[in-house]
Structure formats: C-alpha cells, structure tokens
Scaffold this motif. Structure first.
Motif, PDB file in Angstrom:
ATOM      1  N   VAL A   5      33.247  43.179  65.270  1.00 59.24           N
ATOM      2  CA  VAL A   5      34.646  42.798  65.125  1.00 59.24           C
ATOM      3  C   VAL A   5      34.802  41.329  65.526  1.00 59.24           C
ATOM      4  N   PRO A   6      35.210  40.440  64.609  1.00 56.09           N
ATOM      5  CA  PRO A   6      35.291  39.018  64.946  1.00 56.09           C
ATOM      6  C   PRO A   6      36.469  38.668  65.843  1.00 56.09           C
ATOM      7  N   PHE A   7      37.545  39.461  65.806  1.00 57.86           N
ATOM      8  CA  PHE A   7      38.740  39.177  66.601  1.00 57.86           C
ATOM      9  C   PHE A   7      39.149  40.433  67.376  1.00 57.86           C
ATOM     10  N   PRO A   8      38.347  40.829  68.362  1.00 56.05           N
ATOM     11  CA  PRO A   8      38.600  42.099  69.053  1.00 56.05           C
ATOM     12  C   PRO A   8      39.923  42.110  69.806  1.00 56.05           C
ATOM     13  N   GLY A   9      40.718  43.148  69.532  1.00 61.48           N
ATOM     14  CA  GLY A   9      41.959  43.356  70.255  1.00 61.48           C
ATOM     15  C   GLY A   9      43.113  42.476  69.849  1.00 61.48           C
ATOM     16  N   ILE A  10      42.938  41.610  68.863  1.00 61.67           N
ATOM     17  CA  ILE A  10      43.979  40.634  68.526  1.00 61.67           C
ATOM     18  C   ILE A  10      45.028  41.214  67.589  1.00 61.67           C
ATOM     19  N   VAL A  11      44.602  42.052  66.658  1.00 60.08           N
ATOM     20  CA  VAL A  11      45.566  42.634  65.713  1.00 60.08           C
ATOM     21  C   VAL A  11      45.504  44.151  65.784  1.00 60.08           C
ATOM     22  N   ALA A  12      46.668  44.779  65.604  1.00 61.33           N
ATOM     23  CA  ALA A  12      46.729  46.238  65.611  1.00 61.33           C
ATOM     24  C   ALA A  12      46.057  46.788  64.366  1.00 61.33           C
ATOM     25  N   PRO A  13      45.352  47.902  64.472  1.00 60.43           N
ATOM     26  CA  PRO A  13      44.741  48.512  63.288  1.00 60.43           C
ATOM     27  C   PRO A  13      45.810  49.115  62.394  1.00 60.43           C
ATOM     28  N   PRO A  14      45.493  49.359  61.130  1.00 60.27           N
ATOM     29  CA  PRO A  14      46.467  49.996  60.236  1.00 60.27           C
ATOM     30  C   PRO A  14      46.906  51.347  60.781  1.00 60.27           C
ATOM     31  N   ALA A  15      48.150  51.701  60.495  1.00 60.36           N
ATOM     32  CA  ALA A  15      48.676  52.981  60.991  1.00 60.36           C
ATOM     33  C   ALA A  15      47.848  54.162  60.504  1.00 60.36           C
ATOM     34  N   SER A  16      47.242  53.996  59.311  1.00 61.35           N
ATOM     35  CA  SER A  16      46.450  55.085  58.736  1.00 61.35           C
ATOM     36  C   SER A  16      45.014  55.103  59.247  1.00 61.35           C
ATOM     37  N   GLY A  17      44.629  54.071  60.010  1.00 65.58           N
ATOM     38  CA  GLY A  17      43.252  53.977  60.474  1.00 65.58           C
ATOM     39  C   GLY A  17      42.959  54.950  61.599  1.00 65.58           C
ATOM     40  N   ALA A  18      41.773  55.523  61.556  1.00 69.87           N
ATOM     41  CA  ALA A  18      41.378  56.472  62.596  1.00 69.87           C
ATOM     42  C   ALA A  18      40.727  55.765  63.765  1.00 69.87           C
ATOM     43  N   ARG A  19      40.266  54.545  63.555  1.00 70.58           N
ATOM     44  CA  ARG A  19      39.563  53.813  64.607  1.00 70.58           C
ATOM     45  C   ARG A  19      40.175  52.431  64.787  1.00 70.58           C
ATOM     46  N   GLY A  20      39.755  51.786  65.841  1.00 72.69           N
ATOM     47  CA  GLY A  20      40.183  50.419  66.070  1.00 72.69           C
ATOM     48  C   GLY A  20      41.318  50.283  67.063  1.00 72.69           C
ATOM     49  N   ARG A  21      41.862  51.410  67.544  1.00 74.83           N
ATOM     50  CA  ARG A  21      43.011  51.335  68.439  1.00 74.83           C
ATOM     51  C   ARG A  21      42.608  51.034  69.882  1.00 74.83           C
ATOM     52  N   GLY A  22      41.382  51.362  70.248  1.00 73.24           N
ATOM     53  CA  GLY A  22      40.964  51.195  71.634  1.00 73.24           C
ATOM     54  C   GLY A  22      41.034  49.753  72.112  1.00 73.24           C
ATOM     55  N   LEU A  23      40.475  48.836  71.337  1.00 73.97           N
ATOM     56  CA  LEU A  23      40.485  47.424  71.722  1.00 73.97           C
ATOM     57  C   LEU A  23      41.903  46.869  71.750  1.00 73.97           C
ATOM     58  N   TRP A  24      42.700  47.235  70.745  1.00 80.87           N
ATOM     59  CA  TRP A  24      44.090  46.766  70.692  1.00 80.87           C
ATOM     60  C   TRP A  24      44.873  47.250  71.910  1.00 80.87           C
ATOM     61  N   LEU A  25      44.747  48.526  72.218  1.00 77.58           N
ATOM     62  CA  LEU A  25      45.478  49.080  73.345  1.00 77.58           C
ATOM     63  C   LEU A  25      45.006  48.451  74.654  1.00 77.58           C
ATOM     64  N   ALA A  26      43.699  48.292  74.814  1.00 76.60           N
ATOM     65  CA  ALA A  26      43.171  47.681  76.033  1.00 76.60           C
ATOM     66  C   ALA A  26      43.675  46.261  76.198  1.00 76.60           C
ATOM     67  N   SER A  27      43.772  45.516  75.104  1.00 79.21           N
ATOM     68  CA  SER A  27      44.286  44.154  75.159  1.00 79.21           C
ATOM     69  C   SER A  27      45.755  44.123  75.568  1.00 79.21           C
ATOM     70  N   GLU A  28      46.535  45.064  75.028  1.00 84.02           N
ATOM     71  CA  GLU A  28      47.967  45.109  75.338  1.00 84.02           C
ATOM     72  C   GLU A  28      48.227  45.512  76.785  1.00 84.02           C
ATOM     73  N   LEU A  29      47.334  46.284  77.373  1.00 83.49           N
ATOM     74  CA  LEU A  29      47.555  46.820  78.713  1.00 83.49           C
ATOM     75  C   LEU A  29      47.024  45.925  79.824  1.00 83.49           C
ATOM     76  N   THR A  30      46.230  44.911  79.483  1.00 81.42           N
ATOM     77  CA  THR A  30      45.607  44.065  80.503  1.00 81.42           C
ATOM     78  C   THR A  30      45.987  42.607  80.291  1.00 81.42           C
ATOM     79  N   ASP A  31      45.612  41.771  81.230  1.00 78.38           N
ATOM     80  CA  ASP A  31      45.940  40.350  81.137  1.00 78.38           C
ATOM     81  C   ASP A  31      44.916  39.572  80.319  1.00 78.38           C
ATOM     82  N   VAL A  32      43.674  39.966  80.375  1.00 78.26           N
ATOM     83  CA  VAL A  32      42.615  39.283  79.620  1.00 78.26           C
ATOM     84  C   VAL A  32      41.623  40.324  79.123  1.00 78.26           C
ATOM     85  N   LEU A  33      41.280  40.235  77.840  1.00 76.69           N
ATOM     86  CA  LEU A  33      40.188  41.025  77.275  1.00 76.69           C
ATOM     87  C   LEU A  33      39.182  40.065  76.667  1.00 76.69           C
TER      88      LEU A  33
END
Length: 320
Positions: free
Chosen positions: A274-302
């Motif tokens: 993943v070239p831009f981990p946690g920077i953009v939310a995955p598509p609503a229909s996507g089954a994967r990719g939410r972990g990095l996004w959520l971790a980024s939103e919940l912390t100060d630095v990823l």
C-alpha cells in the motif's frame, strides 16, 4: 501484514474536480510579492465564509497580515515547527481531517502551506507530502496553496505534484503530473529509528489477540493516556495486529515504548504493498483495507515501513 493485506493501491495523480481539491504552487522571491499573490484567493475564501489556515514563516506572515489588514484576524495561523514535527503522511492526513471536520463543510477551506527550511525536514519530505496531499484531499473542497522560493528546485517541489502555479495573479497549468505512487517510491521515508529497549513486548498470534489488547490497556496509563485515548489505542493496535495474523504471515511481535505518550509497534515478516497506508478510506463495498484507515483515525501518528525484510507499523497516541 503480507501480500493479502490491504492490496488496494492508489494509481495516478488525483484529478482536480470543481468540488474537490485545488493544488497550486506559489513561487515567490520576497515576502511582499508572495503576499500579493495570496491576497486574492485568501480574500475570496473569507468573503465566502470559508476557512483559511496558514503555515508561513515570520517574514511571510507579517507581509500577508500587513496587506490584508483587519481581515488577517480571521486567518488561523499555525506554527510551522509544530505542523511539520510529524511525518509527511501524517500532515496530509491532518489536513484532510481538518477539511472533513470543518464546521461549514459546504464552503471551501483554503490552506497556505509554505515549503521552508526546518530542522529535520528535507527535500524528500516535501515531495512525499505533496504526493500524499493529492491522494488525501482529492475529493475534498480544499484549496491548497504551497509557497516556495523560486530559487529552489521548482520541478521537483512544485511542478511534479501541483497541477497549476499561481503567478501574477493567474493560475497557470503546469502540464502532466507525476504519479503520486511513483514519487513516494522514489523518495522513501527514512528507516524507523532505533527506540532502544521497549517498556513491554509480546508475541502476536491469533489466539493471543486478547493478550495484546490487555497489554496496551495496562501500559497506556503509565504513559499518561486517559481512558478515552487508551481505548482508542487499544482498538487501533488490535486492528493492526489482527491484520498481521489474518492477512499476513500469521505471527508478529508487539513492542511498546512510553515516550511522549504510548508508541506501539507491530512487526512481522510479511510485505505490504500500500503506497499511502491509512490516508484514504477504503470503498464502502471493500472487505479489506479498513484496519489501517481506522488505526490512523484513532491515533496521532501512523507510520509504515515495508520491504523484503518485513513490515513495521508504528502507532503513537500522545499524552495530554
């Protein structure tokens, strides 16, 4: 965090949309000339009831304040050293969060973000930041104005990532843009710094995920985190650890440091693409990719480092 995890990649430079991002470089020779270039777009945003946030050095701030007069009081001024004390991808994420969480999402936000000399900030940092902005802000109503002295390397700093340059009061197209994915591949982040012996560590396995959550929850108060921040970090680390064991090699290691808050690291021998981990939310229909996004939103630095030796993800929850 191996081949199966977060396989979605961002291809191609973000296209400017009428309701999306405007990304312009602003070459200048002296503060008075820069203030003149910024006067019109800043004034327009303020008249429309929009939000203006500025990150400028002292000389450029004084010049813009002098030209704007009383209107300068409506600008949100940010300290450059504070804004850029975190990694480039984190800065891009924070500008996106600011745009999404603005009290008036129906009006445009203008951000003035000067490229400047700062301790520990090099050319690669600015290139990575501009590439990440084109991904993070692509669909958001943000005008990003990036002043840069025109004795700098404008091809790399401005033309490669900015669809236009603001010169003489006009927005002039720069031509074809570099693919953001290619740019960040050419300018990788520095390797993860050695943080010394951890305060605590634990093997990460599928059966051991409850122990991972317990260890983070027990260590966080020692690092000065309140219950809400502790809960956020527990969830963020759990997301990363779960990705490691479910989509990666099945086993990793958690390490924790209590410095400036709680810094958690999950390392395994898998490879992330993943070239831009946690920077953009995955598509609503996507089954994967939410972990990095959520971790980024919940912390100060990823931060993520991934190569043939494995993948390291570090999450920081700051105290206070």
């Amino acid at each position: 965090m191996g081949q199966g995890m977060d396989q979605r990649t961002v291809q191609g430079a973000a296209r400017q949309r009428p309701d999306g991002m405007v990304h312009e470089g602003v070459p200048y020779r002296e503060p008075a000339l820069l203030a003149r270039e910024l006067h019109a777009p800043v004034g327009e945003t303020l008249r429309d009831g929009g939000r203006v946030v500025a990150v400028l050095d002292e000389a450029n701030r004084v010049a813009l304040e002098s030209l704007l007069g009383p209107a300068a009081a409506d600008i949100e001024w940010r300290d450059p050293a504070e804004v850029h004390r975190v990694p480039a991808f984190t800065v891009a994420t924070r500008w996106a969060q600011l745009a999404r969480r603005t009290p008036h999402p129906e009006v445009r936000t203008t951000v003035i973000a000067q490229h400047m000399d700062l301790p520990g900030v090099d050319l690669a940092y600015w290139i990575r930041l501009d590439a990440a902005l084109n991904v993070a802000l692509a669909t958001l109503p943000v005008t990003m104005l990036c002043p840069c002295r025109d004795d700098a390397d404008l091809d790399l700093l401005l033309r490669s990532s900015h669809p236009a340059l603001r010169i003489g009061g006009e927005s002039l197209p720069t031509g074809p843009q570099r693919d953001p994915t290619e740019l960040v591949a050419e300018y990788p982040p520095p390797p993860p710094p050695d943080l010394g012996p951890p305060a605590a560590e634990l093997a990460v396995t599928l059966d051991g995920l409850p122990a991972v959550r317990r260890l983070v929850a027990e260590t966080a108060p020692v690092a000065g985190l309140d219950p809400e921040r502790t809960a956020d970090l527990v969830l963020a680390v759990n997301e990363i650890a779960t990705n490691s064991v479910e989509h990666g090699p099945g086993r990793g290691r958690l390490r924790l440091w209590t410095r400036g808050g709680l810094l958690a690291e999950v390392h395994d021998v898998g490879r992330m693409t993943v070239p831009f981990p946690g920077i953009v939310a995955p598509p609503a229909s996507g089954a994967r990719g939410r972990g990095l996004w959520l971790a980024s939103e919940l912390t100060d630095v990823l931060q993520v480092w991934s190569d043939t030796s494995g993948t390291t993800v570090r999450l920081l929850a700051e105290a206070g």
